[in-house]
Design a protein around this motif. Structure first.
Motif, mmCIF file in Angstrom:
data_model
loop_
_atom_site.group_PDB
_atom_site.id
_atom_site.type_symbol
_atom_site.label_atom_id
_atom_site.label_comp_id
_atom_site.label_asym_id
_atom_site.label_seq_id
_atom_site.Cartn_x
_atom_site.Cartn_y
_atom_site.Cartn_z
ATOM 1 N N VAL A 1 21.700 61.335 68.047
ATOM 2 C CA VAL A 1 22.002 60.018 67.480
ATOM 3 C C VAL A 1 23.328 60.052 66.741
ATOM 4 C CG1 VAL A 1 21.284 58.354 65.718
ATOM 5 C CG2 VAL A 1 19.613 59.229 67.335
ATOM 6 N N ASN B 1 26.253 59.958 69.024
ATOM 7 C CA ASN B 1 26.264 58.772 69.891
ATOM 8 C C ASN B 1 26.139 59.130 71.371
ATOM 9 O OD1 ASN B 1 26.416 56.871 67.854
ATOM 10 N ND2 ASN B 1 28.642 57.048 67.741
ATOM 11 N N CYS C 1 11.590 55.828 71.578
ATOM 12 C CA CYS C 1 12.145 55.216 70.363
ATOM 13 C C CYS C 1 13.665 55.340 70.341
ATOM 14 C CB CYS C 1 11.550 55.872 69.123
ATOM 15 S SG CYS C 1 9.825 55.495 68.864
ATOM 16 N N TYR C 2 14.180 56.470 70.765
ATOM 17 C CA TYR C 2 15.624 56.679 70.813
ATOM 18 C C TYR C 2 16.273 55.741 71.825
ATOM 19 C CZ TYR C 2 20.075 59.204 71.281
ATOM 20 O OH TYR C 2 21.396 59.539 71.338
ATOM 21 N N TYR D 1 15.159 52.719 72.800
ATOM 22 C CA TYR D 1 15.167 51.360 72.259
ATOM 23 C C TYR D 1 16.131 51.230 71.090
ATOM 24 C CZ TYR D 1 11.492 49.920 75.367
ATOM 25 O OH TYR D 1 10.781 49.612 76.483
ATOM 26 N N TYR D 2 16.300 52.274 70.324
ATOM 27 C CA TYR D 2 17.307 52.262 69.264
ATOM 28 C C TYR D 2 18.704 52.070 69.851
ATOM 29 C CZ TYR D 2 20.590 54.060 65.836
ATOM 30 O OH TYR D 2 21.672 54.213 65.008
ATOM 31 N N GLN D 3 19.000 52.754 70.935
ATOM 32 C CA GLN D 3 20.309 52.600 71.580
ATOM 33 C C GLN D 3 20.499 51.195 72.112
ATOM 34 O OE1 GLN D 3 20.390 55.629 74.562
ATOM 35 N NE2 GLN D 3 21.474 57.062 73.253
ATOM 36 N N LEU E 1 19.053 48.379 71.074
ATOM 37 C CA LEU E 1 19.224 47.457 69.960
ATOM 38 C C LEU E 1 20.585 47.639 69.297
ATOM 39 C CD1 LEU E 1 15.701 47.598 68.329
ATOM 40 C CD2 LEU E 1 16.742 45.665 69.520
ATOM 41 N N ASN E 2 21.048 48.858 69.179
ATOM 42 C CA ASN E 2 22.347 49.122 68.577
ATOM 43 C C ASN E 2 23.468 48.563 69.449
ATOM 44 O OD1 ASN E 2 24.040 50.092 66.605
ATOM 45 N ND2 ASN E 2 24.216 52.112 67.527
#
Length: 97
Positions: free
Chosen positions: A20, A23, A79-80, A82-84, A86-87
């Motif tokens: 994370v 990136n 989760c990682y 979906y985090y990407q 959303l980011n």
């Protein structure tokens, strides 16, 4: 005993947090490495618990640790991912202004 389980659970979390920070987009190789790290962490925890607890159900500990390691890795990678997403969707709005 709880410390051993906590370390086994946190190994793949630490690996993904490094990704994370750098990136790095998630791909099959990251998912595979996360699964391997999670399974190894869970196996070490299960071996330690089996040796310290002196149980008679050692094979069940190993099978359960393999399953839990794979499921934990898939949850973390999901989760990682979906985090990407959303980011990428909401995180770059300030650059346009």
């Amino acid at each position: 005993m709880s410390l051993v389980i906590l370390l086994g659970v946190l190994l793949p979390v630490i690996y993904l947090m490094v990704k994370v920070v750098s990136n790095t987009y998630i791909n099959k190789q990251i998912v595979l490495y996360t699964m391997v790290i999670a399974v190894i962490g869970m196996l070490i925890s299960a071996i330690t618990m089996a040796l310290a607890g002196k149980t008679t159900h050692v094979p069940y500990y190993f099978i359960a640790s393999l399953l839990v390691g794979v499921i934990w890795a898939l949850i973390l990678c999901g989760c990682y991912y979906y985090y990407q997403k959303l980011n990428d969707t909401f995180g770059n709005k300030n650059k346009d202004m």
